[in-house]
Design a protein around this motif. Structure first.
Motif, mmCIF file in Angstrom:
data_model
loop_
_atom_site.group_PDB
_atom_site.id
_atom_site.type_symbol
_atom_site.label_atom_id
_atom_site.label_comp_id
_atom_site.label_asym_id
_atom_site.label_seq_id
_atom_site.Cartn_x
_atom_site.Cartn_y
_atom_site.Cartn_z
ATOM 1 N N ILE A 27 34.220 16.979 -29.220
ATOM 2 C CA ILE A 27 34.710 15.833 -28.083
ATOM 3 C C ILE A 27 36.185 16.008 -27.763
ATOM 4 C CG2 ILE A 27 35.105 13.444 -27.803
ATOM 5 C CD1 ILE A 27 32.480 12.908 -29.720
ATOM 6 N N LYS A 28 36.863 16.303 -28.718
ATOM 7 C CA LYS A 28 38.334 16.410 -28.243
ATOM 8 C C LYS A 28 38.483 17.709 -27.662
ATOM 9 C CE LYS A 28 40.929 16.819 -32.021
ATOM 10 N NZ LYS A 28 42.159 16.949 -32.946
ATOM 11 N N ARG A 29 37.658 18.918 -27.732
ATOM 12 C CA ARG A 29 37.980 19.967 -26.780
ATOM 13 C C ARG A 29 37.302 19.965 -25.554
ATOM 14 N NH1 ARG A 29 36.854 22.751 -32.069
ATOM 15 N NH2 ARG A 29 34.509 22.767 -31.320
ATOM 16 N N GLY A 30 36.565 18.856 -25.313
ATOM 17 C CA GLY A 30 35.757 18.675 -24.127
ATOM 18 C C GLY A 30 34.481 19.520 -23.932
ATOM 19 N N ALA A 68 38.816 21.217 -20.873
ATOM 20 C CA ALA A 68 40.034 21.035 -21.702
ATOM 21 C C ALA A 68 40.967 21.962 -21.435
ATOM 22 C CB ALA A 68 39.565 21.008 -23.294
ATOM 23 N N ASP A 69 40.770 23.091 -20.971
ATOM 24 C CA ASP A 69 41.820 24.230 -20.943
ATOM 25 C C ASP A 69 42.827 23.784 -19.777
ATOM 26 O OD1 ASP A 69 40.716 25.700 -22.733
ATOM 27 O OD2 ASP A 69 39.708 27.059 -21.605
ATOM 28 N N HIS A 70 42.283 22.766 -18.711
ATOM 29 C CA HIS A 70 43.268 22.500 -17.724
ATOM 30 C C HIS A 70 43.734 20.987 -17.649
ATOM 31 C CE1 HIS A 70 41.527 25.866 -15.650
ATOM 32 N NE2 HIS A 70 40.291 25.419 -15.859
ATOM 33 N N GLY A 71 45.109 20.896 -18.040
ATOM 34 C CA GLY A 71 45.678 19.734 -18.367
ATOM 35 C C GLY A 71 46.974 19.730 -19.119
ATOM 36 N N LEU A 72 47.778 18.640 -19.196
ATOM 37 C CA LEU A 72 48.693 18.469 -20.132
ATOM 38 C C LEU A 72 48.418 18.157 -21.482
ATOM 39 C CD1 LEU A 72 52.049 18.588 -20.005
ATOM 40 C CD2 LEU A 72 51.663 15.890 -19.555
ATOM 41 N N ARG A 73 48.857 19.048 -22.492
ATOM 42 C CA ARG A 73 48.368 18.862 -23.762
ATOM 43 C C ARG A 73 49.564 17.875 -24.392
ATOM 44 N NH1 ARG A 73 44.750 19.934 -26.931
ATOM 45 N NH2 ARG A 73 43.770 21.638 -25.942
ATOM 46 N N PHE A 74 49.308 16.895 -25.018
ATOM 47 C CA PHE A 74 50.182 16.027 -25.628
ATOM 48 C C PHE A 74 50.005 16.148 -27.317
ATOM 49 C CE2 PHE A 74 50.898 12.122 -28.161
ATOM 50 C CZ PHE A 74 52.258 12.042 -27.960
ATOM 51 N N VAL A 75 50.871 16.686 -28.152
ATOM 52 C CA VAL A 75 50.573 16.793 -29.552
ATOM 53 C C VAL A 75 51.839 15.560 -30.171
ATOM 54 C CG1 VAL A 75 50.787 18.198 -31.651
ATOM 55 C CG2 VAL A 75 49.987 19.118 -29.270
ATOM 56 N N GLY A 76 51.255 14.960 -30.980
ATOM 57 C CA GLY A 76 52.016 13.908 -31.475
ATOM 58 C C GLY A 76 51.320 12.823 -32.491
ATOM 59 N N GLU A 87 43.314 7.625 -21.169
ATOM 60 C CA GLU A 87 42.165 7.128 -20.340
ATOM 61 C C GLU A 87 42.460 6.907 -18.812
ATOM 62 O OE1 GLU A 87 38.942 6.258 -21.468
ATOM 63 O OE2 GLU A 87 39.616 7.486 -23.172
ATOM 64 N N PHE A 88 43.696 6.482 -18.429
ATOM 65 C CA PHE A 88 43.911 6.158 -17.240
ATOM 66 C C PHE A 88 44.107 7.467 -16.367
ATOM 67 C CE2 PHE A 88 47.319 5.805 -13.983
ATOM 68 C CZ PHE A 88 46.750 4.830 -13.115
ATOM 69 N N LEU A 89 44.452 8.409 -17.178
ATOM 70 C CA LEU A 89 44.607 9.589 -16.222
ATOM 71 C C LEU A 89 43.354 10.715 -16.672
ATOM 72 C CD1 LEU A 89 48.452 10.647 -16.924
ATOM 73 C CD2 LEU A 89 47.411 9.804 -14.751
ATOM 74 N N ARG A 90 42.389 10.163 -17.114
ATOM 75 C CA ARG A 90 41.165 11.030 -17.509
ATOM 76 C C ARG A 90 40.579 11.962 -16.290
ATOM 77 N NH1 ARG A 90 38.321 12.083 -21.779
ATOM 78 N NH2 ARG A 90 39.073 10.166 -22.771
#
Length: 100
Positions: A27-30, A68-76, A87-90
């Motif tokens: 799910i996380k990887r799309g 999932a390869d296209h987008g801004l990845r946030f790690v934190g 959710e807003f930017l999905r």
């Protein structure tokens, strides 16, 4: 026609014969579409069975870029505000892909 209710991750993992942790990673990887309802995740059984019946070979699937390869990845760390932003930017042109 009777509607099939959405599946929990545990139920979907049993159908796919994988662990629920593997399912969460999918799910996380799309790789598997899912809907968040509050703090819970649900998977559409029709999407799950359609993916199981897919005739696409794994070699062909790996050569194509995933969503999932296209987008801004946030790690934190896990943050409720970040969940709301994700959710807003999905559906935007540049979705945020979180990794906690």
């Amino acid at each position: 026609m009777k509607s099939i209710p959405p599946l929990t991750p545990e139920e979907a993992a049993q159908i796919l014969k994988v662990s629920k942790y593997t399912l969460y990673e999918m799910i996380k990887r799309g790789e598997l579409p899912a809907q968040r309802i509050g703090r819970q995740i649900r998977i559409d059984p029709e999407v799950l069975t359609r993916d199981l019946k897919s005739d696409q070979a794994p070699a062909q699937a790996s050569s194509q870029p995933k969503a999932a390869d296209h987008g801004l990845r946030f790690v934190g760390s896990h943050d409720p505000v970040m969940e709301l932003l994700v959710e807003f930017l999905r559906l935007s042109a540049c979705p945020i892909i979180p990794s906690y």
